[in-house]
Design a protein around this motif. Structure first.
Motif, PDB file in Angstrom:
ATOM      1  N   GLY A 154       0.785  -1.224   0.000  1.00 35.91           N
ATOM      2  CA  GLY A 154       0.000   0.000   0.000  1.00 35.91           C
ATOM      3  C   GLY A 154       0.820   1.279   0.000  1.00 35.91           C
ATOM      4  N   VAL A 155       2.159   1.164  -0.075  1.00 37.98           N
ATOM      5  CA  VAL A 155       2.997   2.356   0.009  1.00 37.98           C
ATOM      6  C   VAL A 155       3.913   2.500  -1.205  1.00 37.98           C
ATOM      7  CG1 VAL A 155       4.699   3.617   1.389  1.00 37.98           C
ATOM      8  CG2 VAL A 155       2.956   2.242   2.527  1.00 37.98           C
ATOM      9  N   VAL A 156       4.850   1.563  -1.369  1.00 37.87           N
ATOM     10  CA  VAL A 156       5.873   1.740  -2.390  1.00 37.87           C
ATOM     11  C   VAL A 156       6.550   0.414  -2.737  1.00 37.87           C
ATOM     12  CG1 VAL A 156       7.764   2.220  -0.768  1.00 37.87           C
ATOM     13  CG2 VAL A 156       7.849   3.226  -3.050  1.00 37.87           C
ATOM     14  N   ASP A 157       7.024   0.289  -3.961  1.00 37.93           N
ATOM     15  CA  ASP A 157       7.944  -0.765  -4.397  1.00 37.93           C
ATOM     16  C   ASP A 157       9.251  -0.045  -4.711  1.00 37.93           C
ATOM     17  OD1 ASP A 157       5.976  -2.751  -4.308  1.00 37.93           O
ATOM     18  OD2 ASP A 157       5.355  -2.358  -6.363  1.00 37.93           O
ATOM     19  N   HIS A 158      10.385  -0.619  -4.290  1.00 41.12           N
ATOM     20  CA  HIS A 158      11.645   0.090  -4.515  1.00 41.12           C
ATOM     21  C   HIS A 158      12.836  -0.867  -4.495  1.00 41.12           C
ATOM     22  CE1 HIS A 158      13.131  -0.107  -0.311  1.00 41.12           C
ATOM     23  NE2 HIS A 158      11.842  -0.217  -0.054  1.00 41.12           N
ATOM     24  N   PHE A 159      13.940  -0.399  -5.081  1.00 40.50           N
ATOM     25  CA  PHE A 159      15.214  -1.113  -5.034  1.00 40.50           C
ATOM     26  C   PHE A 159      16.335  -0.117  -5.290  1.00 40.50           C
ATOM     27  CE2 PHE A 159      13.964  -1.232  -9.459  1.00 40.50           C
ATOM     28  CZ  PHE A 159      15.139  -1.038 -10.164  1.00 40.50           C
ATOM     29  N   GLY A 160      17.538  -0.513  -4.921  1.00 42.88           N
ATOM     30  CA  GLY A 160      18.693   0.338  -5.121  1.00 42.88           C
ATOM     31  C   GLY A 160      19.744  -0.342  -5.977  1.00 42.88           C
ATOM     32  N   PHE A 161      20.679   0.453  -6.469  1.00 47.71           N
ATOM     33  CA  PHE A 161      21.826  -0.047  -7.223  1.00 47.71           C
ATOM     34  C   PHE A 161      22.879   1.051  -7.248  1.00 47.71           C
ATOM     35  CE2 PHE A 161      18.889   1.913 -10.140  1.00 47.71           C
ATOM     36  CZ  PHE A 161      19.642   2.519 -11.144  1.00 47.71           C
ATOM     37  N   ARG A 162      24.064   0.743  -7.746  1.00 45.10           N
ATOM     38  CA  ARG A 162      25.158   1.719  -7.808  1.00 45.10           C
ATOM     39  C   ARG A 162      25.677   1.856  -9.229  1.00 45.10           C
ATOM     40  NH1 ARG A 162      27.006   3.215  -2.814  1.00 45.10           N
ATOM     41  NH2 ARG A 162      26.272   1.928  -1.105  1.00 45.10           N
ATOM     42  N   ASP A 163      26.196   3.036  -9.533  1.00 43.55           N
ATOM     43  CA  ASP A 163      26.851   3.227 -10.820  1.00 43.55           C
ATOM     44  C   ASP A 163      28.292   2.730 -10.717  1.00 43.55           C
ATOM     45  OD1 ASP A 163      28.483   5.244  -9.730  1.00 43.55           O
ATOM     46  OD2 ASP A 163      27.553   6.869 -10.861  1.00 43.55           O
ATOM     47  N   PRO A 164      29.062   2.742 -11.804  1.00 43.29           N
ATOM     48  CA  PRO A 164      30.424   2.218 -11.752  1.00 43.29           C
ATOM     49  C   PRO A 164      31.352   2.940 -10.776  1.00 43.29           C
ATOM     50  CG  PRO A 164      29.690   2.321 -14.017  1.00 43.29           C
ATOM     51  CD  PRO A 164      28.648   3.021 -13.185  1.00 43.29           C
ATOM     52  N   ASP A 165      31.006   4.172 -10.355  1.00 42.57           N
ATOM     53  CA  ASP A 165      31.818   4.906  -9.395  1.00 42.57           C
ATOM     54  C   ASP A 165      31.316   4.760  -7.965  1.00 42.57           C
ATOM     55  OD1 ASP A 165      33.993   6.413 -10.842  1.00 42.57           O
ATOM     56  OD2 ASP A 165      32.248   6.926 -12.063  1.00 42.57           O
ATOM     57  N   GLY A 166      30.306   3.920  -7.774  1.00 43.31           N
ATOM     58  CA  GLY A 166      29.785   3.698  -6.434  1.00 43.31           C
ATOM     59  C   GLY A 166      28.699   4.673  -6.004  1.00 43.31           C
ATOM     60  N   ASN A 167      28.292   5.584  -6.885  1.00 42.59           N
ATOM     61  CA  ASN A 167      27.195   6.494  -6.553  1.00 42.59           C
ATOM     62  C   ASN A 167      25.913   5.684  -6.399  1.00 42.59           C
ATOM     63  OD1 ASN A 167      28.518   9.130  -6.705  1.00 42.59           O
ATOM     64  ND2 ASN A 167      28.775   8.637  -8.866  1.00 42.59           N
ATOM     65  N   ARG A 168      25.154   6.003  -5.385  1.00 46.19           N
ATOM     66  CA  ARG A 168      23.941   5.261  -5.044  1.00 46.19           C
ATOM     67  C   ARG A 168      22.761   5.804  -5.828  1.00 46.19           C
ATOM     68  NH1 ARG A 168      21.745   1.394  -3.177  1.00 46.19           N
ATOM     69  NH2 ARG A 168      20.327   1.320  -1.427  1.00 46.19           N
ATOM     70  N   LEU A 169      21.999   4.889  -6.461  1.00 45.15           N
ATOM     71  CA  LEU A 169      20.779   5.236  -7.182  1.00 45.15           C
ATOM     72  C   LEU A 169      19.655   4.339  -6.689  1.00 45.15           C
ATOM     73  CD1 LEU A 169      23.284   5.201  -9.529  1.00 45.15           C
ATOM     74  CD2 LEU A 169      21.486   6.508 -10.613  1.00 45.15           C
ATOM     75  N   GLY A 170      18.442   4.768  -6.909  1.00 44.28           N
ATOM     76  CA  GLY A 170      17.297   3.961  -6.537  1.00 44.28           C
ATOM     77  C   GLY A 170      16.148   4.190  -7.499  1.00 44.28           C
ATOM     78  N   VAL A 171      15.268   3.225  -7.541  1.00 44.00           N
ATOM     79  CA  VAL A 171      14.059   3.313  -8.352  1.00 44.00           C
ATOM     80  C   VAL A 171      12.887   2.990  -7.441  1.00 44.00           C
ATOM     81  CG1 VAL A 171      12.771   2.219 -10.241  1.00 44.00           C
ATOM     82  CG2 VAL A 171      15.216   2.709 -10.514  1.00 44.00           C
TER      83      VAL A 171
END
Length: 121
Positions: free
Chosen positions: A94-111
């Motif tokens: 009822g709130v959110v679906d989400h996951f994270g990942f990193r770029d090749p330099d280790g910067n954190r991203l999420g969807v």
């Protein structure tokens, strides 16, 4: 404060590699702006994503770029298919679906996909 736009800057060690990675993973075309030899910007929805070559040392604080989409599960599968090492998809009922990942330099991203936008069970 009357904010008219937002820019998120991420440090990268190899600008050409980073541009190619973001183009492939976020399905973007050429950068919208190229500022000298060390900085490019992509417009991603209402946000400007700035990739800058230079020091990648962190201050201790971590910037996370999170991108809202209609279907986080579909994006998760797509990124896994591209070989991106994405974390497991999390579902908060009822709130959110989400996951994270990193770029090749280790910067954190999420969807993420908000519950009313998500088609995941």
């Amino acid at each position: 404060m009357d904010v008219s736009s937002v820019t998120v800057g991420l440090p990268v060690s190899d600008l050409a590699r980073a541009v190619a990675w973001y183009q492939r993973v976020l399905e973007m075309g050429d950068p919208d702006l190229e500022i000298g030899d060390d900085l490019v910007e992509f417009q991603v929805g209402p946000v400007w994503l700035q990739l800058g070559r230079g020091a990648t040392a962190r201050s201790g604080a971590q910037v996370v770029l999170r991108l809202g989409v209609a279907d986080a599960a579909a994006e998760h599968e797509r990124l896994l298919g591209l070989g991106v090492d994405a974390e497991p998809l999390e579902h908060v009922e009822g709130v959110v679906d989400h996951f994270g990942f990193r770029d090749p330099d280790g910067n954190r991203l999420g969807v993420y996909a908000l519950a009313q936008e998500s088609s995941a069970p």
